[in-house]
Design an enzyme around this catalytic site. Structure first.
Site: not given
Lengths: 475, 475
Positions: A291, A303, A337-338, A365, A437
Site C-alpha cells: 500500500h 509501512d 489501507e491504514e 506489508d 506507526h
C-alpha cells in the site's frame, strides 16, 4: 498497518511435518506433486539465477532502495485523504508509465477521511508532565478546553471490569503488557469502547510495541455499536508504566487531554495499477501488492513504502529482462489501507467478475527486511507448488515455506477470505513493531540489500506462478 | 552526562597481562601483593557474603529500584537551577537524615544556569517537515522570528572545511557517523563554533547515538573563544540522514529554526553529603558518588538517578548491617554535573585542605546495568588491591578488573586529575547511549536486580577500601 496474525506473533504450522524441519524446501510427506510439475518448476532455475544476478549484483542493484528513498524523502508521510498522498500516487504512476508497464492507471476509491489537528496530553496532578501521545484514527475530539479528569489505570479488560465502579467520569489509562501484536492490539482497537461502557470520559492506551524510546504509536480504532464515543489516544509504554506505578501508590492523578481532528466524508483516492500482460492467458491474474498510503507520522518507508516499491520494482525487473509470463502479473498499490483496507475492499467490489481468474494474491506489508522464504495461505496442493518454488531460492537462503492457517496479509485478506490463495515473504521482521506507526518509520529502517532480495523474490514468485502450465489449485 | 572515554567506547589495557585474560581476578604477574595484604582482603569474604545476602536476597532486595522509582516518579527531570532539583535535593536529604547517616548536609554551589523555552526546527523547502530537535545547553537564541536559511550538510569537520566557501549565511547540518561517544561527541560540543568560523548562522548536529527511534538527544556545548556564538541544536539521526540525501541530490534546502532559552547568572544548588564516620581514621575518606541533577528531558532515571541512588543506598546498607569501617565513607550526590561538573569542581575547591586524605573516589554515571567488575584508575600497586577485592565478587560474576589509563568517571575526574585513585563499576551498558539525554531516560531502563547488584558492590568496595589496614597507595 499489519494484520494481527503477523508471523512474528502467532503460531503457524509448518508444511514440513516429517523429520526435516521447515527450514528446507524438501517436499513434505503429504506432498505428492506429480513429477512433471516438479520438473517444470525446476526448469525455472536459470531464470531464477538470471533475476537474482540482475537485481543483486547487476544493473538493478540498490535501485529499489534508491527509488524508495527518493520517494519518501520527497513526499514523507502519506495519509489517505490528503493531497500529499494524491501527489505521491501521481509520482508513482508517472514512474510506472515511464517504465512502459502495461495498463498503468488509477482506480477511484471514496471514503471518510480523518486527519489529526492539535492534540496534547498532560499529567497535571500530582505534577505537571507532558505525555507524548498520538490520537487514534477515527477518534472523536475533546472540546477546545480539553477534558480534565481523574485517572483509573488498568492492565487488562478483566482489570477494567473489576474496577468498573470507579471508572465513571474518569480517564481510563490502559497499561496492558505487550504479548504480541495480534493479542495486544485489541486494546488499541477496542479500549475506548470498553472504557466508555463504564462511563469513562476518555481512554489512553499504552502503545502496542515491545520496545520504546518514549515513542507513541498511532493506529486505527473503532467504536462498538451503542457505546458513547470517547476520545482515545496512545501514550508511551514509559508513561503508561509511570502512571500505573503512581496509581498503585494511591496517588490521585489528573490528566488534561486535548484532541482535535477532522473527518472528511467524501475523501477520494486511487488504487494504482500496472501490469505485465500475460502471453497466452492474459485474463488470468497473479496480483502483487503493497500500500502507498501511510499513517501521518514518520515517513511511511517501512509501512508500507517498502512493500509498495518491491511490488512495482518487481514488474520493472521482469520487463527489463523481457520476462513475460503466460498469465498477467498485476501490480496493485493500495490506498487507504491504514483506515481499514478501504482500497482493497473497493477493488474487490469493483472486480467481482474476474476474481475467479485470480491465481494468487501476493502482498508485502510486514517489513522488507532480509527474506528467508515464503508464507502461504491456501490449499495443500498449492502449498506443494509454493514449496517447490521456495526451493529455488537456495542461493539466497530463502527456501523456507510456511503454510499458514490464517491470512498472510492485510489488504489481501479480502481475497483470501474468498478462497484465493495468498502469499507473502517471510522476513527478519523481529523489530517491525519498534517502528510501526511511529515517527521512526523512516528510511533508516530500510536496507538496500534486503530490498533487492525482496524485489527479486517478488519478481520470481509472481513470474513462476504466472507462467506455470497449471493454475495454482484452490483445493 | 558521561565522560567521553566511557569503557564501552575506548580501548583500555587489561590488568592481566599474563595468559589468563582479565575476565578473572587472578593476580597479574606484576602484582607482588604482600601475602598478609592478600590475606587481609580475603578475610572480608564473610562480609561480602553478608552484604550480598542482605541486598540480593534479604530485606534490602528491590529497595534501590523502589526508592529510585518513587523519586523519579515524584520529581521527573531535575535540571540544575530549577526549583524542582532543589525540591528533589530536599527530598533525598530527608531520606538520608531518616536513615540516621552521619553529617547529612548540603554544600552550596553557584553557577550560571540555562533553561530551554520554546524551540522548533522545520524543513520548509522543498517541503514542510518538522525536525525533532533539542537545543543544546548554553546555546544562544534566535530572534523570535527565527532563522530561515539555506542548508549545507557536512559529514565531518574535514568535510566542513572543504565546503567552507558555501557556509556563509547558511545553517550547517552535521550528519557525522556515530563511531563512539568519545570520538563523536566533539561534533555536539564544538560543531557550532566550527561552523560559525566560516560564517554559518546556526548549526544542527546529528544526535550522538548508535540507535534512534527519531530521538533527539540533548547535551552541553561550548563556544570557542573568539567565534560569534550561533544557535545550535541536536536533530535526529533519521532527519540528519534525510537532509544529507536531499542535499547530495542537489536539492536546495531551507530550514526555519526558532530557539529560545534563558540564562540565570546566579543560580544556586547544593552538593548533598552523607557519611558513615570512620572508627579509627575518620579524617580519611573513601568517596562514593553520583549526580542528582539531570537534563531537562526524560526522567533522569539512568543519568544519573541510578548512580546517585546506588551511592546513598550503599551507605544505608552498611549502616543497617552495623558495618562501620576504619576510615570515613562519604557519599556525595553532585549537582550541576550536566552543565560541566560544576558541583564537583566547587567541591574540590572548597575541600582542598583535606584532599590528601582521600583514599579513593568512586562514581557511577555510566548506567546501573548488570555489573561485571571494577574499572580503576590509579597506581599499579593500588590496582593490585582492587584486583583482590574484585576477586571477592565471584558469586555474582563480577570479578573483572580493568586498570584504565584514563579517568573512569565524569565528576570524579576532578579528583583523578590530582592523582586521587578513581573507580567505577564495569556494567553491561552497551545501550547506554540509546537513552542518554533523551525523553527515553526513564525507569523503563532500570532493572531492580541490577540495581541491587550495583548497590551491594558499591557498599562492599567502599567498605573494604575504607577498612583496610593500609591506605590505597597513590604510586
Amino acid at each position: 498497518m499489519a494484520r494481527p496474525g503477523l508471523v512474528v506473533a502467532v503460531s503457524l504450522w509448518c508444511l514440513t511435518l516429517a523429520s526435516s524441519p521447515c527450514a528446507t524446501a524438501s517436499s513434505p510427506d503429504w506432498c505428492r506433486l506429480a513429477l512433471p510439475l516438479r520438473a517444470e518448476v525446476s526448469r525455472y532455475r536459470p531464470i531464477v539465477n538470471r533475476v537474482l544476478q540482475y537485481v543483486l549484483h547487476g544493473p538493478y542493484k540498490g535501485r529499489t532502495w534508491a527509488e524508495l528513498a527518493r520517494f519518501t524523502d520527497t513526499f514523507g508521510s502519506r495519509l489517505a485523504g490528503t493531497a500529499n498522498l494524491e501527489d505521491a500516487i501521481d509520482y508513482v504512476t508517472g514512474k510506472l508509465r515511464a517504465e512502459n508497464l502495461d495498463r498503468v492507471h488509477g482506480e477511484r476509491v471514496e471514503f471518510t477521511g480523518w486527519q489529526r489537528s492539535n492534540e496534547s496530553a498532560w499529567l497535571v496532578r500530582p505534577r505537571v508532565k507532558n505525555l507524548a501521545m498520538l490520537g487514534l484514527g477515527g477518534s472523536v475530539n475533546t472540546s477546545s478546553e480539553g477534558i480534565k479528569a481523574g485517572v483509573v489505570v488498568v492492565t487488562s479488560f478483566d482489570d477494567l471490569a473489576n474496577k468498573s465502579s470507579q471508572v465513571k467520569g474518569k480517564i481510563v489509562v490502559y497499561n496492558q503488557p505487550y504479548v504480541s501484536y495480534g493479542e495486544t492490539v485489541v486494546y488499541r482497537s477496542r479500549g475506548a469502547s470498553a472504557a466508555s461502557k463504564y462511563g469513562a470520559v476518555a481512554a489512553l492506551i499504552r502503545s502496542i510495541t515491545p520496545f520504546s524510546l518514549n515513542t507513541p504509536h498511532a493506529g486505527q480504532q473503532r467504536y462498538s455499536d451503542g457505546v458513547r464515543p470517547i476520545p482515545v489516544a496512545c501514550i508511551t509504554v514509559e508513561d503508561a508504566e509511570l502512571l500505573d506505578r503512581m496509581y498503585r501508590r494511591g496517588i490521585e492523578l489528573e490528566i488534561l487531554l486535548k484532541m482535535d481532528s477532522k473527518f472528511f466524508p467524501n475523501a477520494k483516492s486511487r488504487n494504482t495499477v500496472a501490469e505485465i500482460k500475460g502471453t497466452t492467458h492474459p485474463e488470468k491474474i497473479v496480483l502483487v501488492s503493497g500500500h502507498l498510503d501511510s499513517w501521518d507520522v514518520g515517513q511511511g518507508a517501512m509501512d508500507d513504502g517498502g512493500g509498495a516499491f518491491i511490488s512495482w520494482n518487481s514488474l520493472v525487473v521482469l520487463k527489463n529482462l523481457g520476462l513475460r509470463p503466460r498469465r498477467t502479473i498485476r501490480c496493485l498499490l493500495w490506498t487507504a489501507e491504514e483506515e481499514g483496507l478501504i482500497g482493497a475492499q473497493a477493488y474487490l467490489k469493483g472486480h467481482k467478475s474476474e476474481l475467479d481468474k485470480f491465481n494468487l494474491v501476493i502482498e508485502s506489508d510486514e517489513g522488507t527486511f532480509q527474506p528467508y522464504g515464503i508464507e502461504f495461505h491456501g490449499s495443500k496442493n498449492a502449498a506443494c507448488i509454493m514449496n517447490e518454488i521456495a526451493g529455488l531460492f537456495e542461493s539466497i537462503n530463502a527456501t523456507k515455506m510456511v503454510l499458514s492457517k490464517e491470512n498472510v496479509g492485510s489488504d489481501i485478506e479480502v481475497f483470501e477470505n474468498i478462497n484465493i490463495p495468498g502469499a507473502s515473504l517471510l522476513n527478519r521482521n523481529e523489530k517491525y513493531f519498534w517502528y510501526h506507526h511511529t515517527e521512526a518509520d523512516t528510511m533508516a529502517v530500510e536496507d538496500p540489500d534486503s530490498l533487492d532480495l525482496n524485489t527479486a523474490m517478488f519478481a520470481l514468485i509472481s513470474y513462476i506462478v504466472a507462467d506455470l502450465f497449471v493454475d495454482l489449485p484452490k483445493s
